[in-house]
Design an enzyme around this catalytic site. Structure first.
Site, PDB file in Angstrom:
ATOM      1  N   VAL A   1     -34.566  -2.879 -11.811  1.00 29.01           N
ATOM      2  CA  VAL A   1     -34.439  -4.258 -11.520  1.00 29.01           C
ATOM      3  C   VAL A   1     -32.774  -4.369 -11.464  1.00 29.01           C
ATOM      4  CG1 VAL A   1     -34.192  -6.709 -12.105  1.00 29.01           C
ATOM      5  CG2 VAL A   1     -36.255  -5.134 -12.589  1.00 29.01           C
TER       6      VAL A   1
ATOM      7  N   ASN B   1     -25.847  17.980  -1.737  1.00 27.79           N
ATOM      8  CA  ASN B   1     -26.091  19.019  -0.856  1.00 27.79           C
ATOM      9  C   ASN B   1     -25.309  19.400   0.111  1.00 27.79           C
ATOM     10  OD1 ASN B   1     -28.359  19.438  -2.904  1.00 27.79           O
ATOM     11  ND2 ASN B   1     -29.790  18.321  -1.625  1.00 27.79           N
TER      12      ASN B   1
ATOM     13  N   GLY C   1     -26.383   1.200 -14.107  1.00 26.77           N
ATOM     14  CA  GLY C   1     -26.081   0.179 -14.802  1.00 26.77           C
ATOM     15  C   GLY C   1     -24.510   0.352 -15.227  1.00 26.77           C
TER      16      GLY C   1
END
Length: 570
Positions: A289, A492, A543
Site C-alpha cells: 500500500v 542486469n 518506505g
C-alpha cells in the site's frame, strides 16, 4: 664542455617544445587575467586557467568487486578510474541493486538454487569487469556514453551467442545419448485428464475458459550485472568529469545536449504497508500500500505529511491493552521524546525489506478503512490531501491447478471476476489512483477490459506484468493492451542508453514512466538522478525506513532544493 653543451641543447629543445604548445602565450594570458583581481592564491588561479587547455580525461581502469546489498545479498560494485592531467584518479563507483524473480511463496530448494545462481552471476560479473571490459573501454572518454553503451551491447550480444552455442552443443550430445537405448513414448498426459474427470459436478456445470499458461521467465545471462553496472558507472563518471549533477547529465543525453529550461521531479510512491503473501492472515490481494502526495505540495511537504500518516498508523496498529504509561506518553506534547521508550507494537511484526511496516489483514476493506481513520485522525482526507496506490502483484496469486487467483485464503476468482472486483473497489474507494500488476501479463483480454472500465479513473501500471526492458526496446510496445504505463528497474544488462531510448518511446506513446527500486536495494542513489533526468512521472523507492531507501529520498529532497535555487524547478 660536453655537459654544458648538453644543457644548452636541452634548453633550446624545451623552449621549442613550449613554444610549439603556445605555453608562453598561455602564461601571459593567465597572468594578465589574474592581475586585476590579485587573487589570494595566485598559483591556484594560474592552475585553473591553464587546466582549460589540458587533454580531456580518458578511462584508464575499471575495478569490479563483490559487495553486499541492503538485504545482505551479493551484488556488484564498479569503480571508474580516469587519466586526469597525466595522473590516474578514481572518479566514482556504482553499486548495482540485486533483483530476484523468485516469488515469496517459492519452495526452499528454489530459493537456495536462486541464491547459488545469484552468487555465480556476481562472480562472473566481477571477472568481466576486471578483465574484458577493463581492456575494451580503456582510453575512451567517460562522457561518450553512446559509444560505451554500444560496445557494452555488442559484448553482451557475443556472450549470449556463446551461451546459445554451448546450449546447442549440450542438446546435441543429449540427443545422441538418447538414441542409444530403446526409445519409449509415454502415454499422452494422463494426469490432466484425470483431474478433469475428477472435478465435482457443481464445478463442471460452469464452463470456464482455460487461462493462458504462464509465459517462461525471461532468462538472465550469468554475469549480466557487469553491463548495467559499467554503463551506470560511466554515466556517473561523465557527470563528474563535466562538473554537473548526474540528473542533468542524463537529461542532456536524452535531449541531445540541449539544457532543459525546467525540470520536473517525479512524484514519490511511498510504501506505507507491506502485506506479505505468506502470512497466516486471509488477505493475499495486496502486496504494497503506497501513499502519493498531491502535486500542489512540494516534495518536502509531501514527505512530512506521509511521515505524519505513518506515525498515526503505527499508533492504530498497536495491540489493545497496552500499558497505561504509553497512553500517558501519547497525551503529552512531548510525545516525540517519549516515543523512543515505547515497546514495538506486536501487530507490526517488523520493518519489511521494503522499508515499511509489515502487517496482516483479513480483507481489503479493513485495510482501507484503517487508512481512512489514520488520515482523519490528523485532519487529512484521502482523495484530497493524499492518494493511494496498491501493488497487487497478481502473478503471485495465481493457482494454476484451479486456474484462478487466490485473493483471500480459500477465496478464488477468475480473471474476469478480478476485473469486476477492481471496478467495484475503485468505485467504493476513489482515492486509489493507481493499481500495479492487477492481473498477470498473460491475461491480455482482461487487461483491455480493466483499462476500458477504469482507465479514466486510475493508473493501471505493469511492473512484473511488463516485458523485459530489452524486449520492450525491440518491440517498441509495452505488450499490455492500453496499459497506463510501466515500472522500469535498472537491473542486469540494462544500459543507461536503453532507459533513455525506452522512456522516449513511452513518452511518444503517452504512457507514464515509473522508475522502481528492486527488492535488494543498495545505498547507491543513482536511481533518483536517473528518474529526474529521464523525466519519470513517478518514482517507487519503498518506505521511509532502512538506510539504503532513505538515502534515495534524501537525494530527491536535495535535488528539489538545487532546482528551486537554480530557478529550474517546474
Amino acid at each position: 664542455m660536453e655537459a654544458g653543451e648538453r644543457r644548452r641543447r636541452q634548453r633550446r629543445e624545451a623552449a621549442e617544445y613550449y613554444r610549439g604548445h603556445r605555453v608562453p602565450e598561455r602564461m601571459e594570458e593567465a597572468l594578465n587575467a589574474a592581475f586585476p583581481r590579485r587573487p589570494g592564491d595566485l598559483y591556484g588561479e594560474l592552475a585553473n586557467y591553464l587546466s582549460k587547455f589540458s587533454k580531456a580525461p580518458v578511462i584508464c581502469k575499471l575495478v569490479g568487486r563483490k559487495v553486499l546489498d541492503g538485504v545482505g545479498q551479493p551484488t556488484l560494485e564498479v569503480e571508474i578510474y580516469c587519466t586526469v592531467k597525466n595522473y590516474e584518479k578514481r572518479i566514482c563507483s556504482t553499486v548495482m541493486a540485486s533483483h530476484s524473480q523468485i516469488p515469496e511463496n517459492a519452495l526452499p530448494e528454489t530459493i537456495e538454487a536462486d541464491e547459488k545462481e545469484r552468487n555465480d552471476s556476481v562472480n562472473t560479473a566481477v571477472e568481466w569487469v576486471n578483465e574484458s571490459l577493463n581492456t575494451m573501454l580503456r582510453d575512451l572518454k567517460p562522457t561518450d556514453q553512446c559509444q560505451v553503451d554500444k560496445m557494452l551491447g555488442e559484448y553482451f550480444a557475443n556472450k549470449v551467442e556463446e551461451k546459445k552455442e554451448i546450449q546447442n552443443q549440450e542438446e546435441e550430445e543429449e540427443a545422441e545419448a538418447a538414441l542409444a537405448p530403446t526409445s519409449y513414448t509415454p502415454p499422452p498426459t494422463p494426469l490432466p485428464m484425470e483431474k478433469k474427470a475428477g472435478k465435482p459436478g457443481k464445478k463442471s456445470s460452469v464452463v470456464e475458459k482455460p487461462i493462458p499458461p504462464a509465459e517462461p521467465v525471461e532468462p538472465v545471462l550469468c554475469g549480466s550485472l557487469a553491463i548495467g553496472g559499467t554503463s551506470l558507472a560511466i554515466a556517473k563518471a561523465g557527470a563528474t568529469i563535466s562538473h554537473i549533477p548526474l540528473y542533468l547529465h542524463i537529461a542532456l543525453l536524452k535531449h541531445g545536449q540541449d539544457s532543459p529550461k525546467e525540470m520536473t521531479l517525479p512524484l514519490p510512491m511511498v510504501t506505507l504497508l507491506n502485506c506479505e503473501k505468506m502470512s497466516p492472515a486471509k488477505l493475499k490481494l495486496v502486496k504494497e500500500v503506497m501513499l502519493i502526495p498531491p502535486v500542489q505540495l512540494s516534495l518536502k511537504q509531501g514527505i512530512e505529511r506521509i511521515l505524519d500518516i505513518q506515525k498515526e498508523m503505527t499508533k492504530l496498529l498497536e495491540p489493545p491493552g497496552k500499558v497505561p504509561g504509553s497512553q500517558q506518553a501519547d497525551s503529552k506534547k512531548g510525545k516525540a521524546q517519549n516515543s523512543g521508550k515505547k515497546a514495538p507494537p506486536q501487530t507490526l511484526k517488523r520493518i519489511s525489506h521494503l522499508g515499511c511496516l509489515t502487517t496482516e489483514y483479513d480483507n481489503l476493506e479493513q485495510l482501507l478503512l484503517l487508512m481512512q481513520t489514520a488520515c482523519n485522525n490528523i485532519g487529512l482526507e484521502l482523495g484530497t490531501d493524499m492518494y493511494l496506490a496498491i501493488n497487487c502483484a497478481a502473478h503471485e496469486l495465481m493457482d494454476y491447478d484451479k486456474g484462478k487467483y487466490e485473493i483471500l485464503t480459500g477465496t478464488f476468482k477468475s480473471p474476469d471476476e478480478m476485473v469486476a472486483m477492481y471496478v467495484e473497489m475503485i468505485n467504493n474507494f476513489p482515492f486509489i489512483i493507481a493499481l500495479i500488476d492487477p492481473l498477470r501479463k498473460e491475461d491480455r483480454q482482461q487487461w483491455s477490459n480493466i483499462c476500458f472500465a477504469l482507465g479514466s479513473k486510475c493508473y493501471l501500471v505493469a511492473e512484473d506484468a511488463a516485458t523485459h526492458i530489452s524486449k520492450l526496446k525491440i518491440d517498441q510496445n509495452i505488450n499490455i493492451a492500453r496499459c497506463s504505463g510501466v515500472v522500469l528497474k535498472y537491473i542486469n544488462q540494462t544500459k543507461v542508453s536503453d532507459l533513455i531510448e525506452l522512456t522516449g518511446i513511452l513518452d511518444g506513446q503517452r504512457h507514464i514512466t515509473i522508475l522502481g527500486s528492486p527488492d535488494g536495494e543498495s545505498s547507491d542513489e543513482s536511481l533518483v538522478d536517473l528518474a529526474v533526468g529521464l523525466g519519470a512521472r513517478f518514482i517507487k523507492l519503498g518506505g521511509l525506513s532502512r538506510g539504503e531507501r532513505v538515502a534515495k529520498y534524501n537525494r530527491l529532497l536535495a535535488i528539489e532544493e538545487e532546482l528551486a535555487a537554480n530557478g529550474t524547478l517546474r
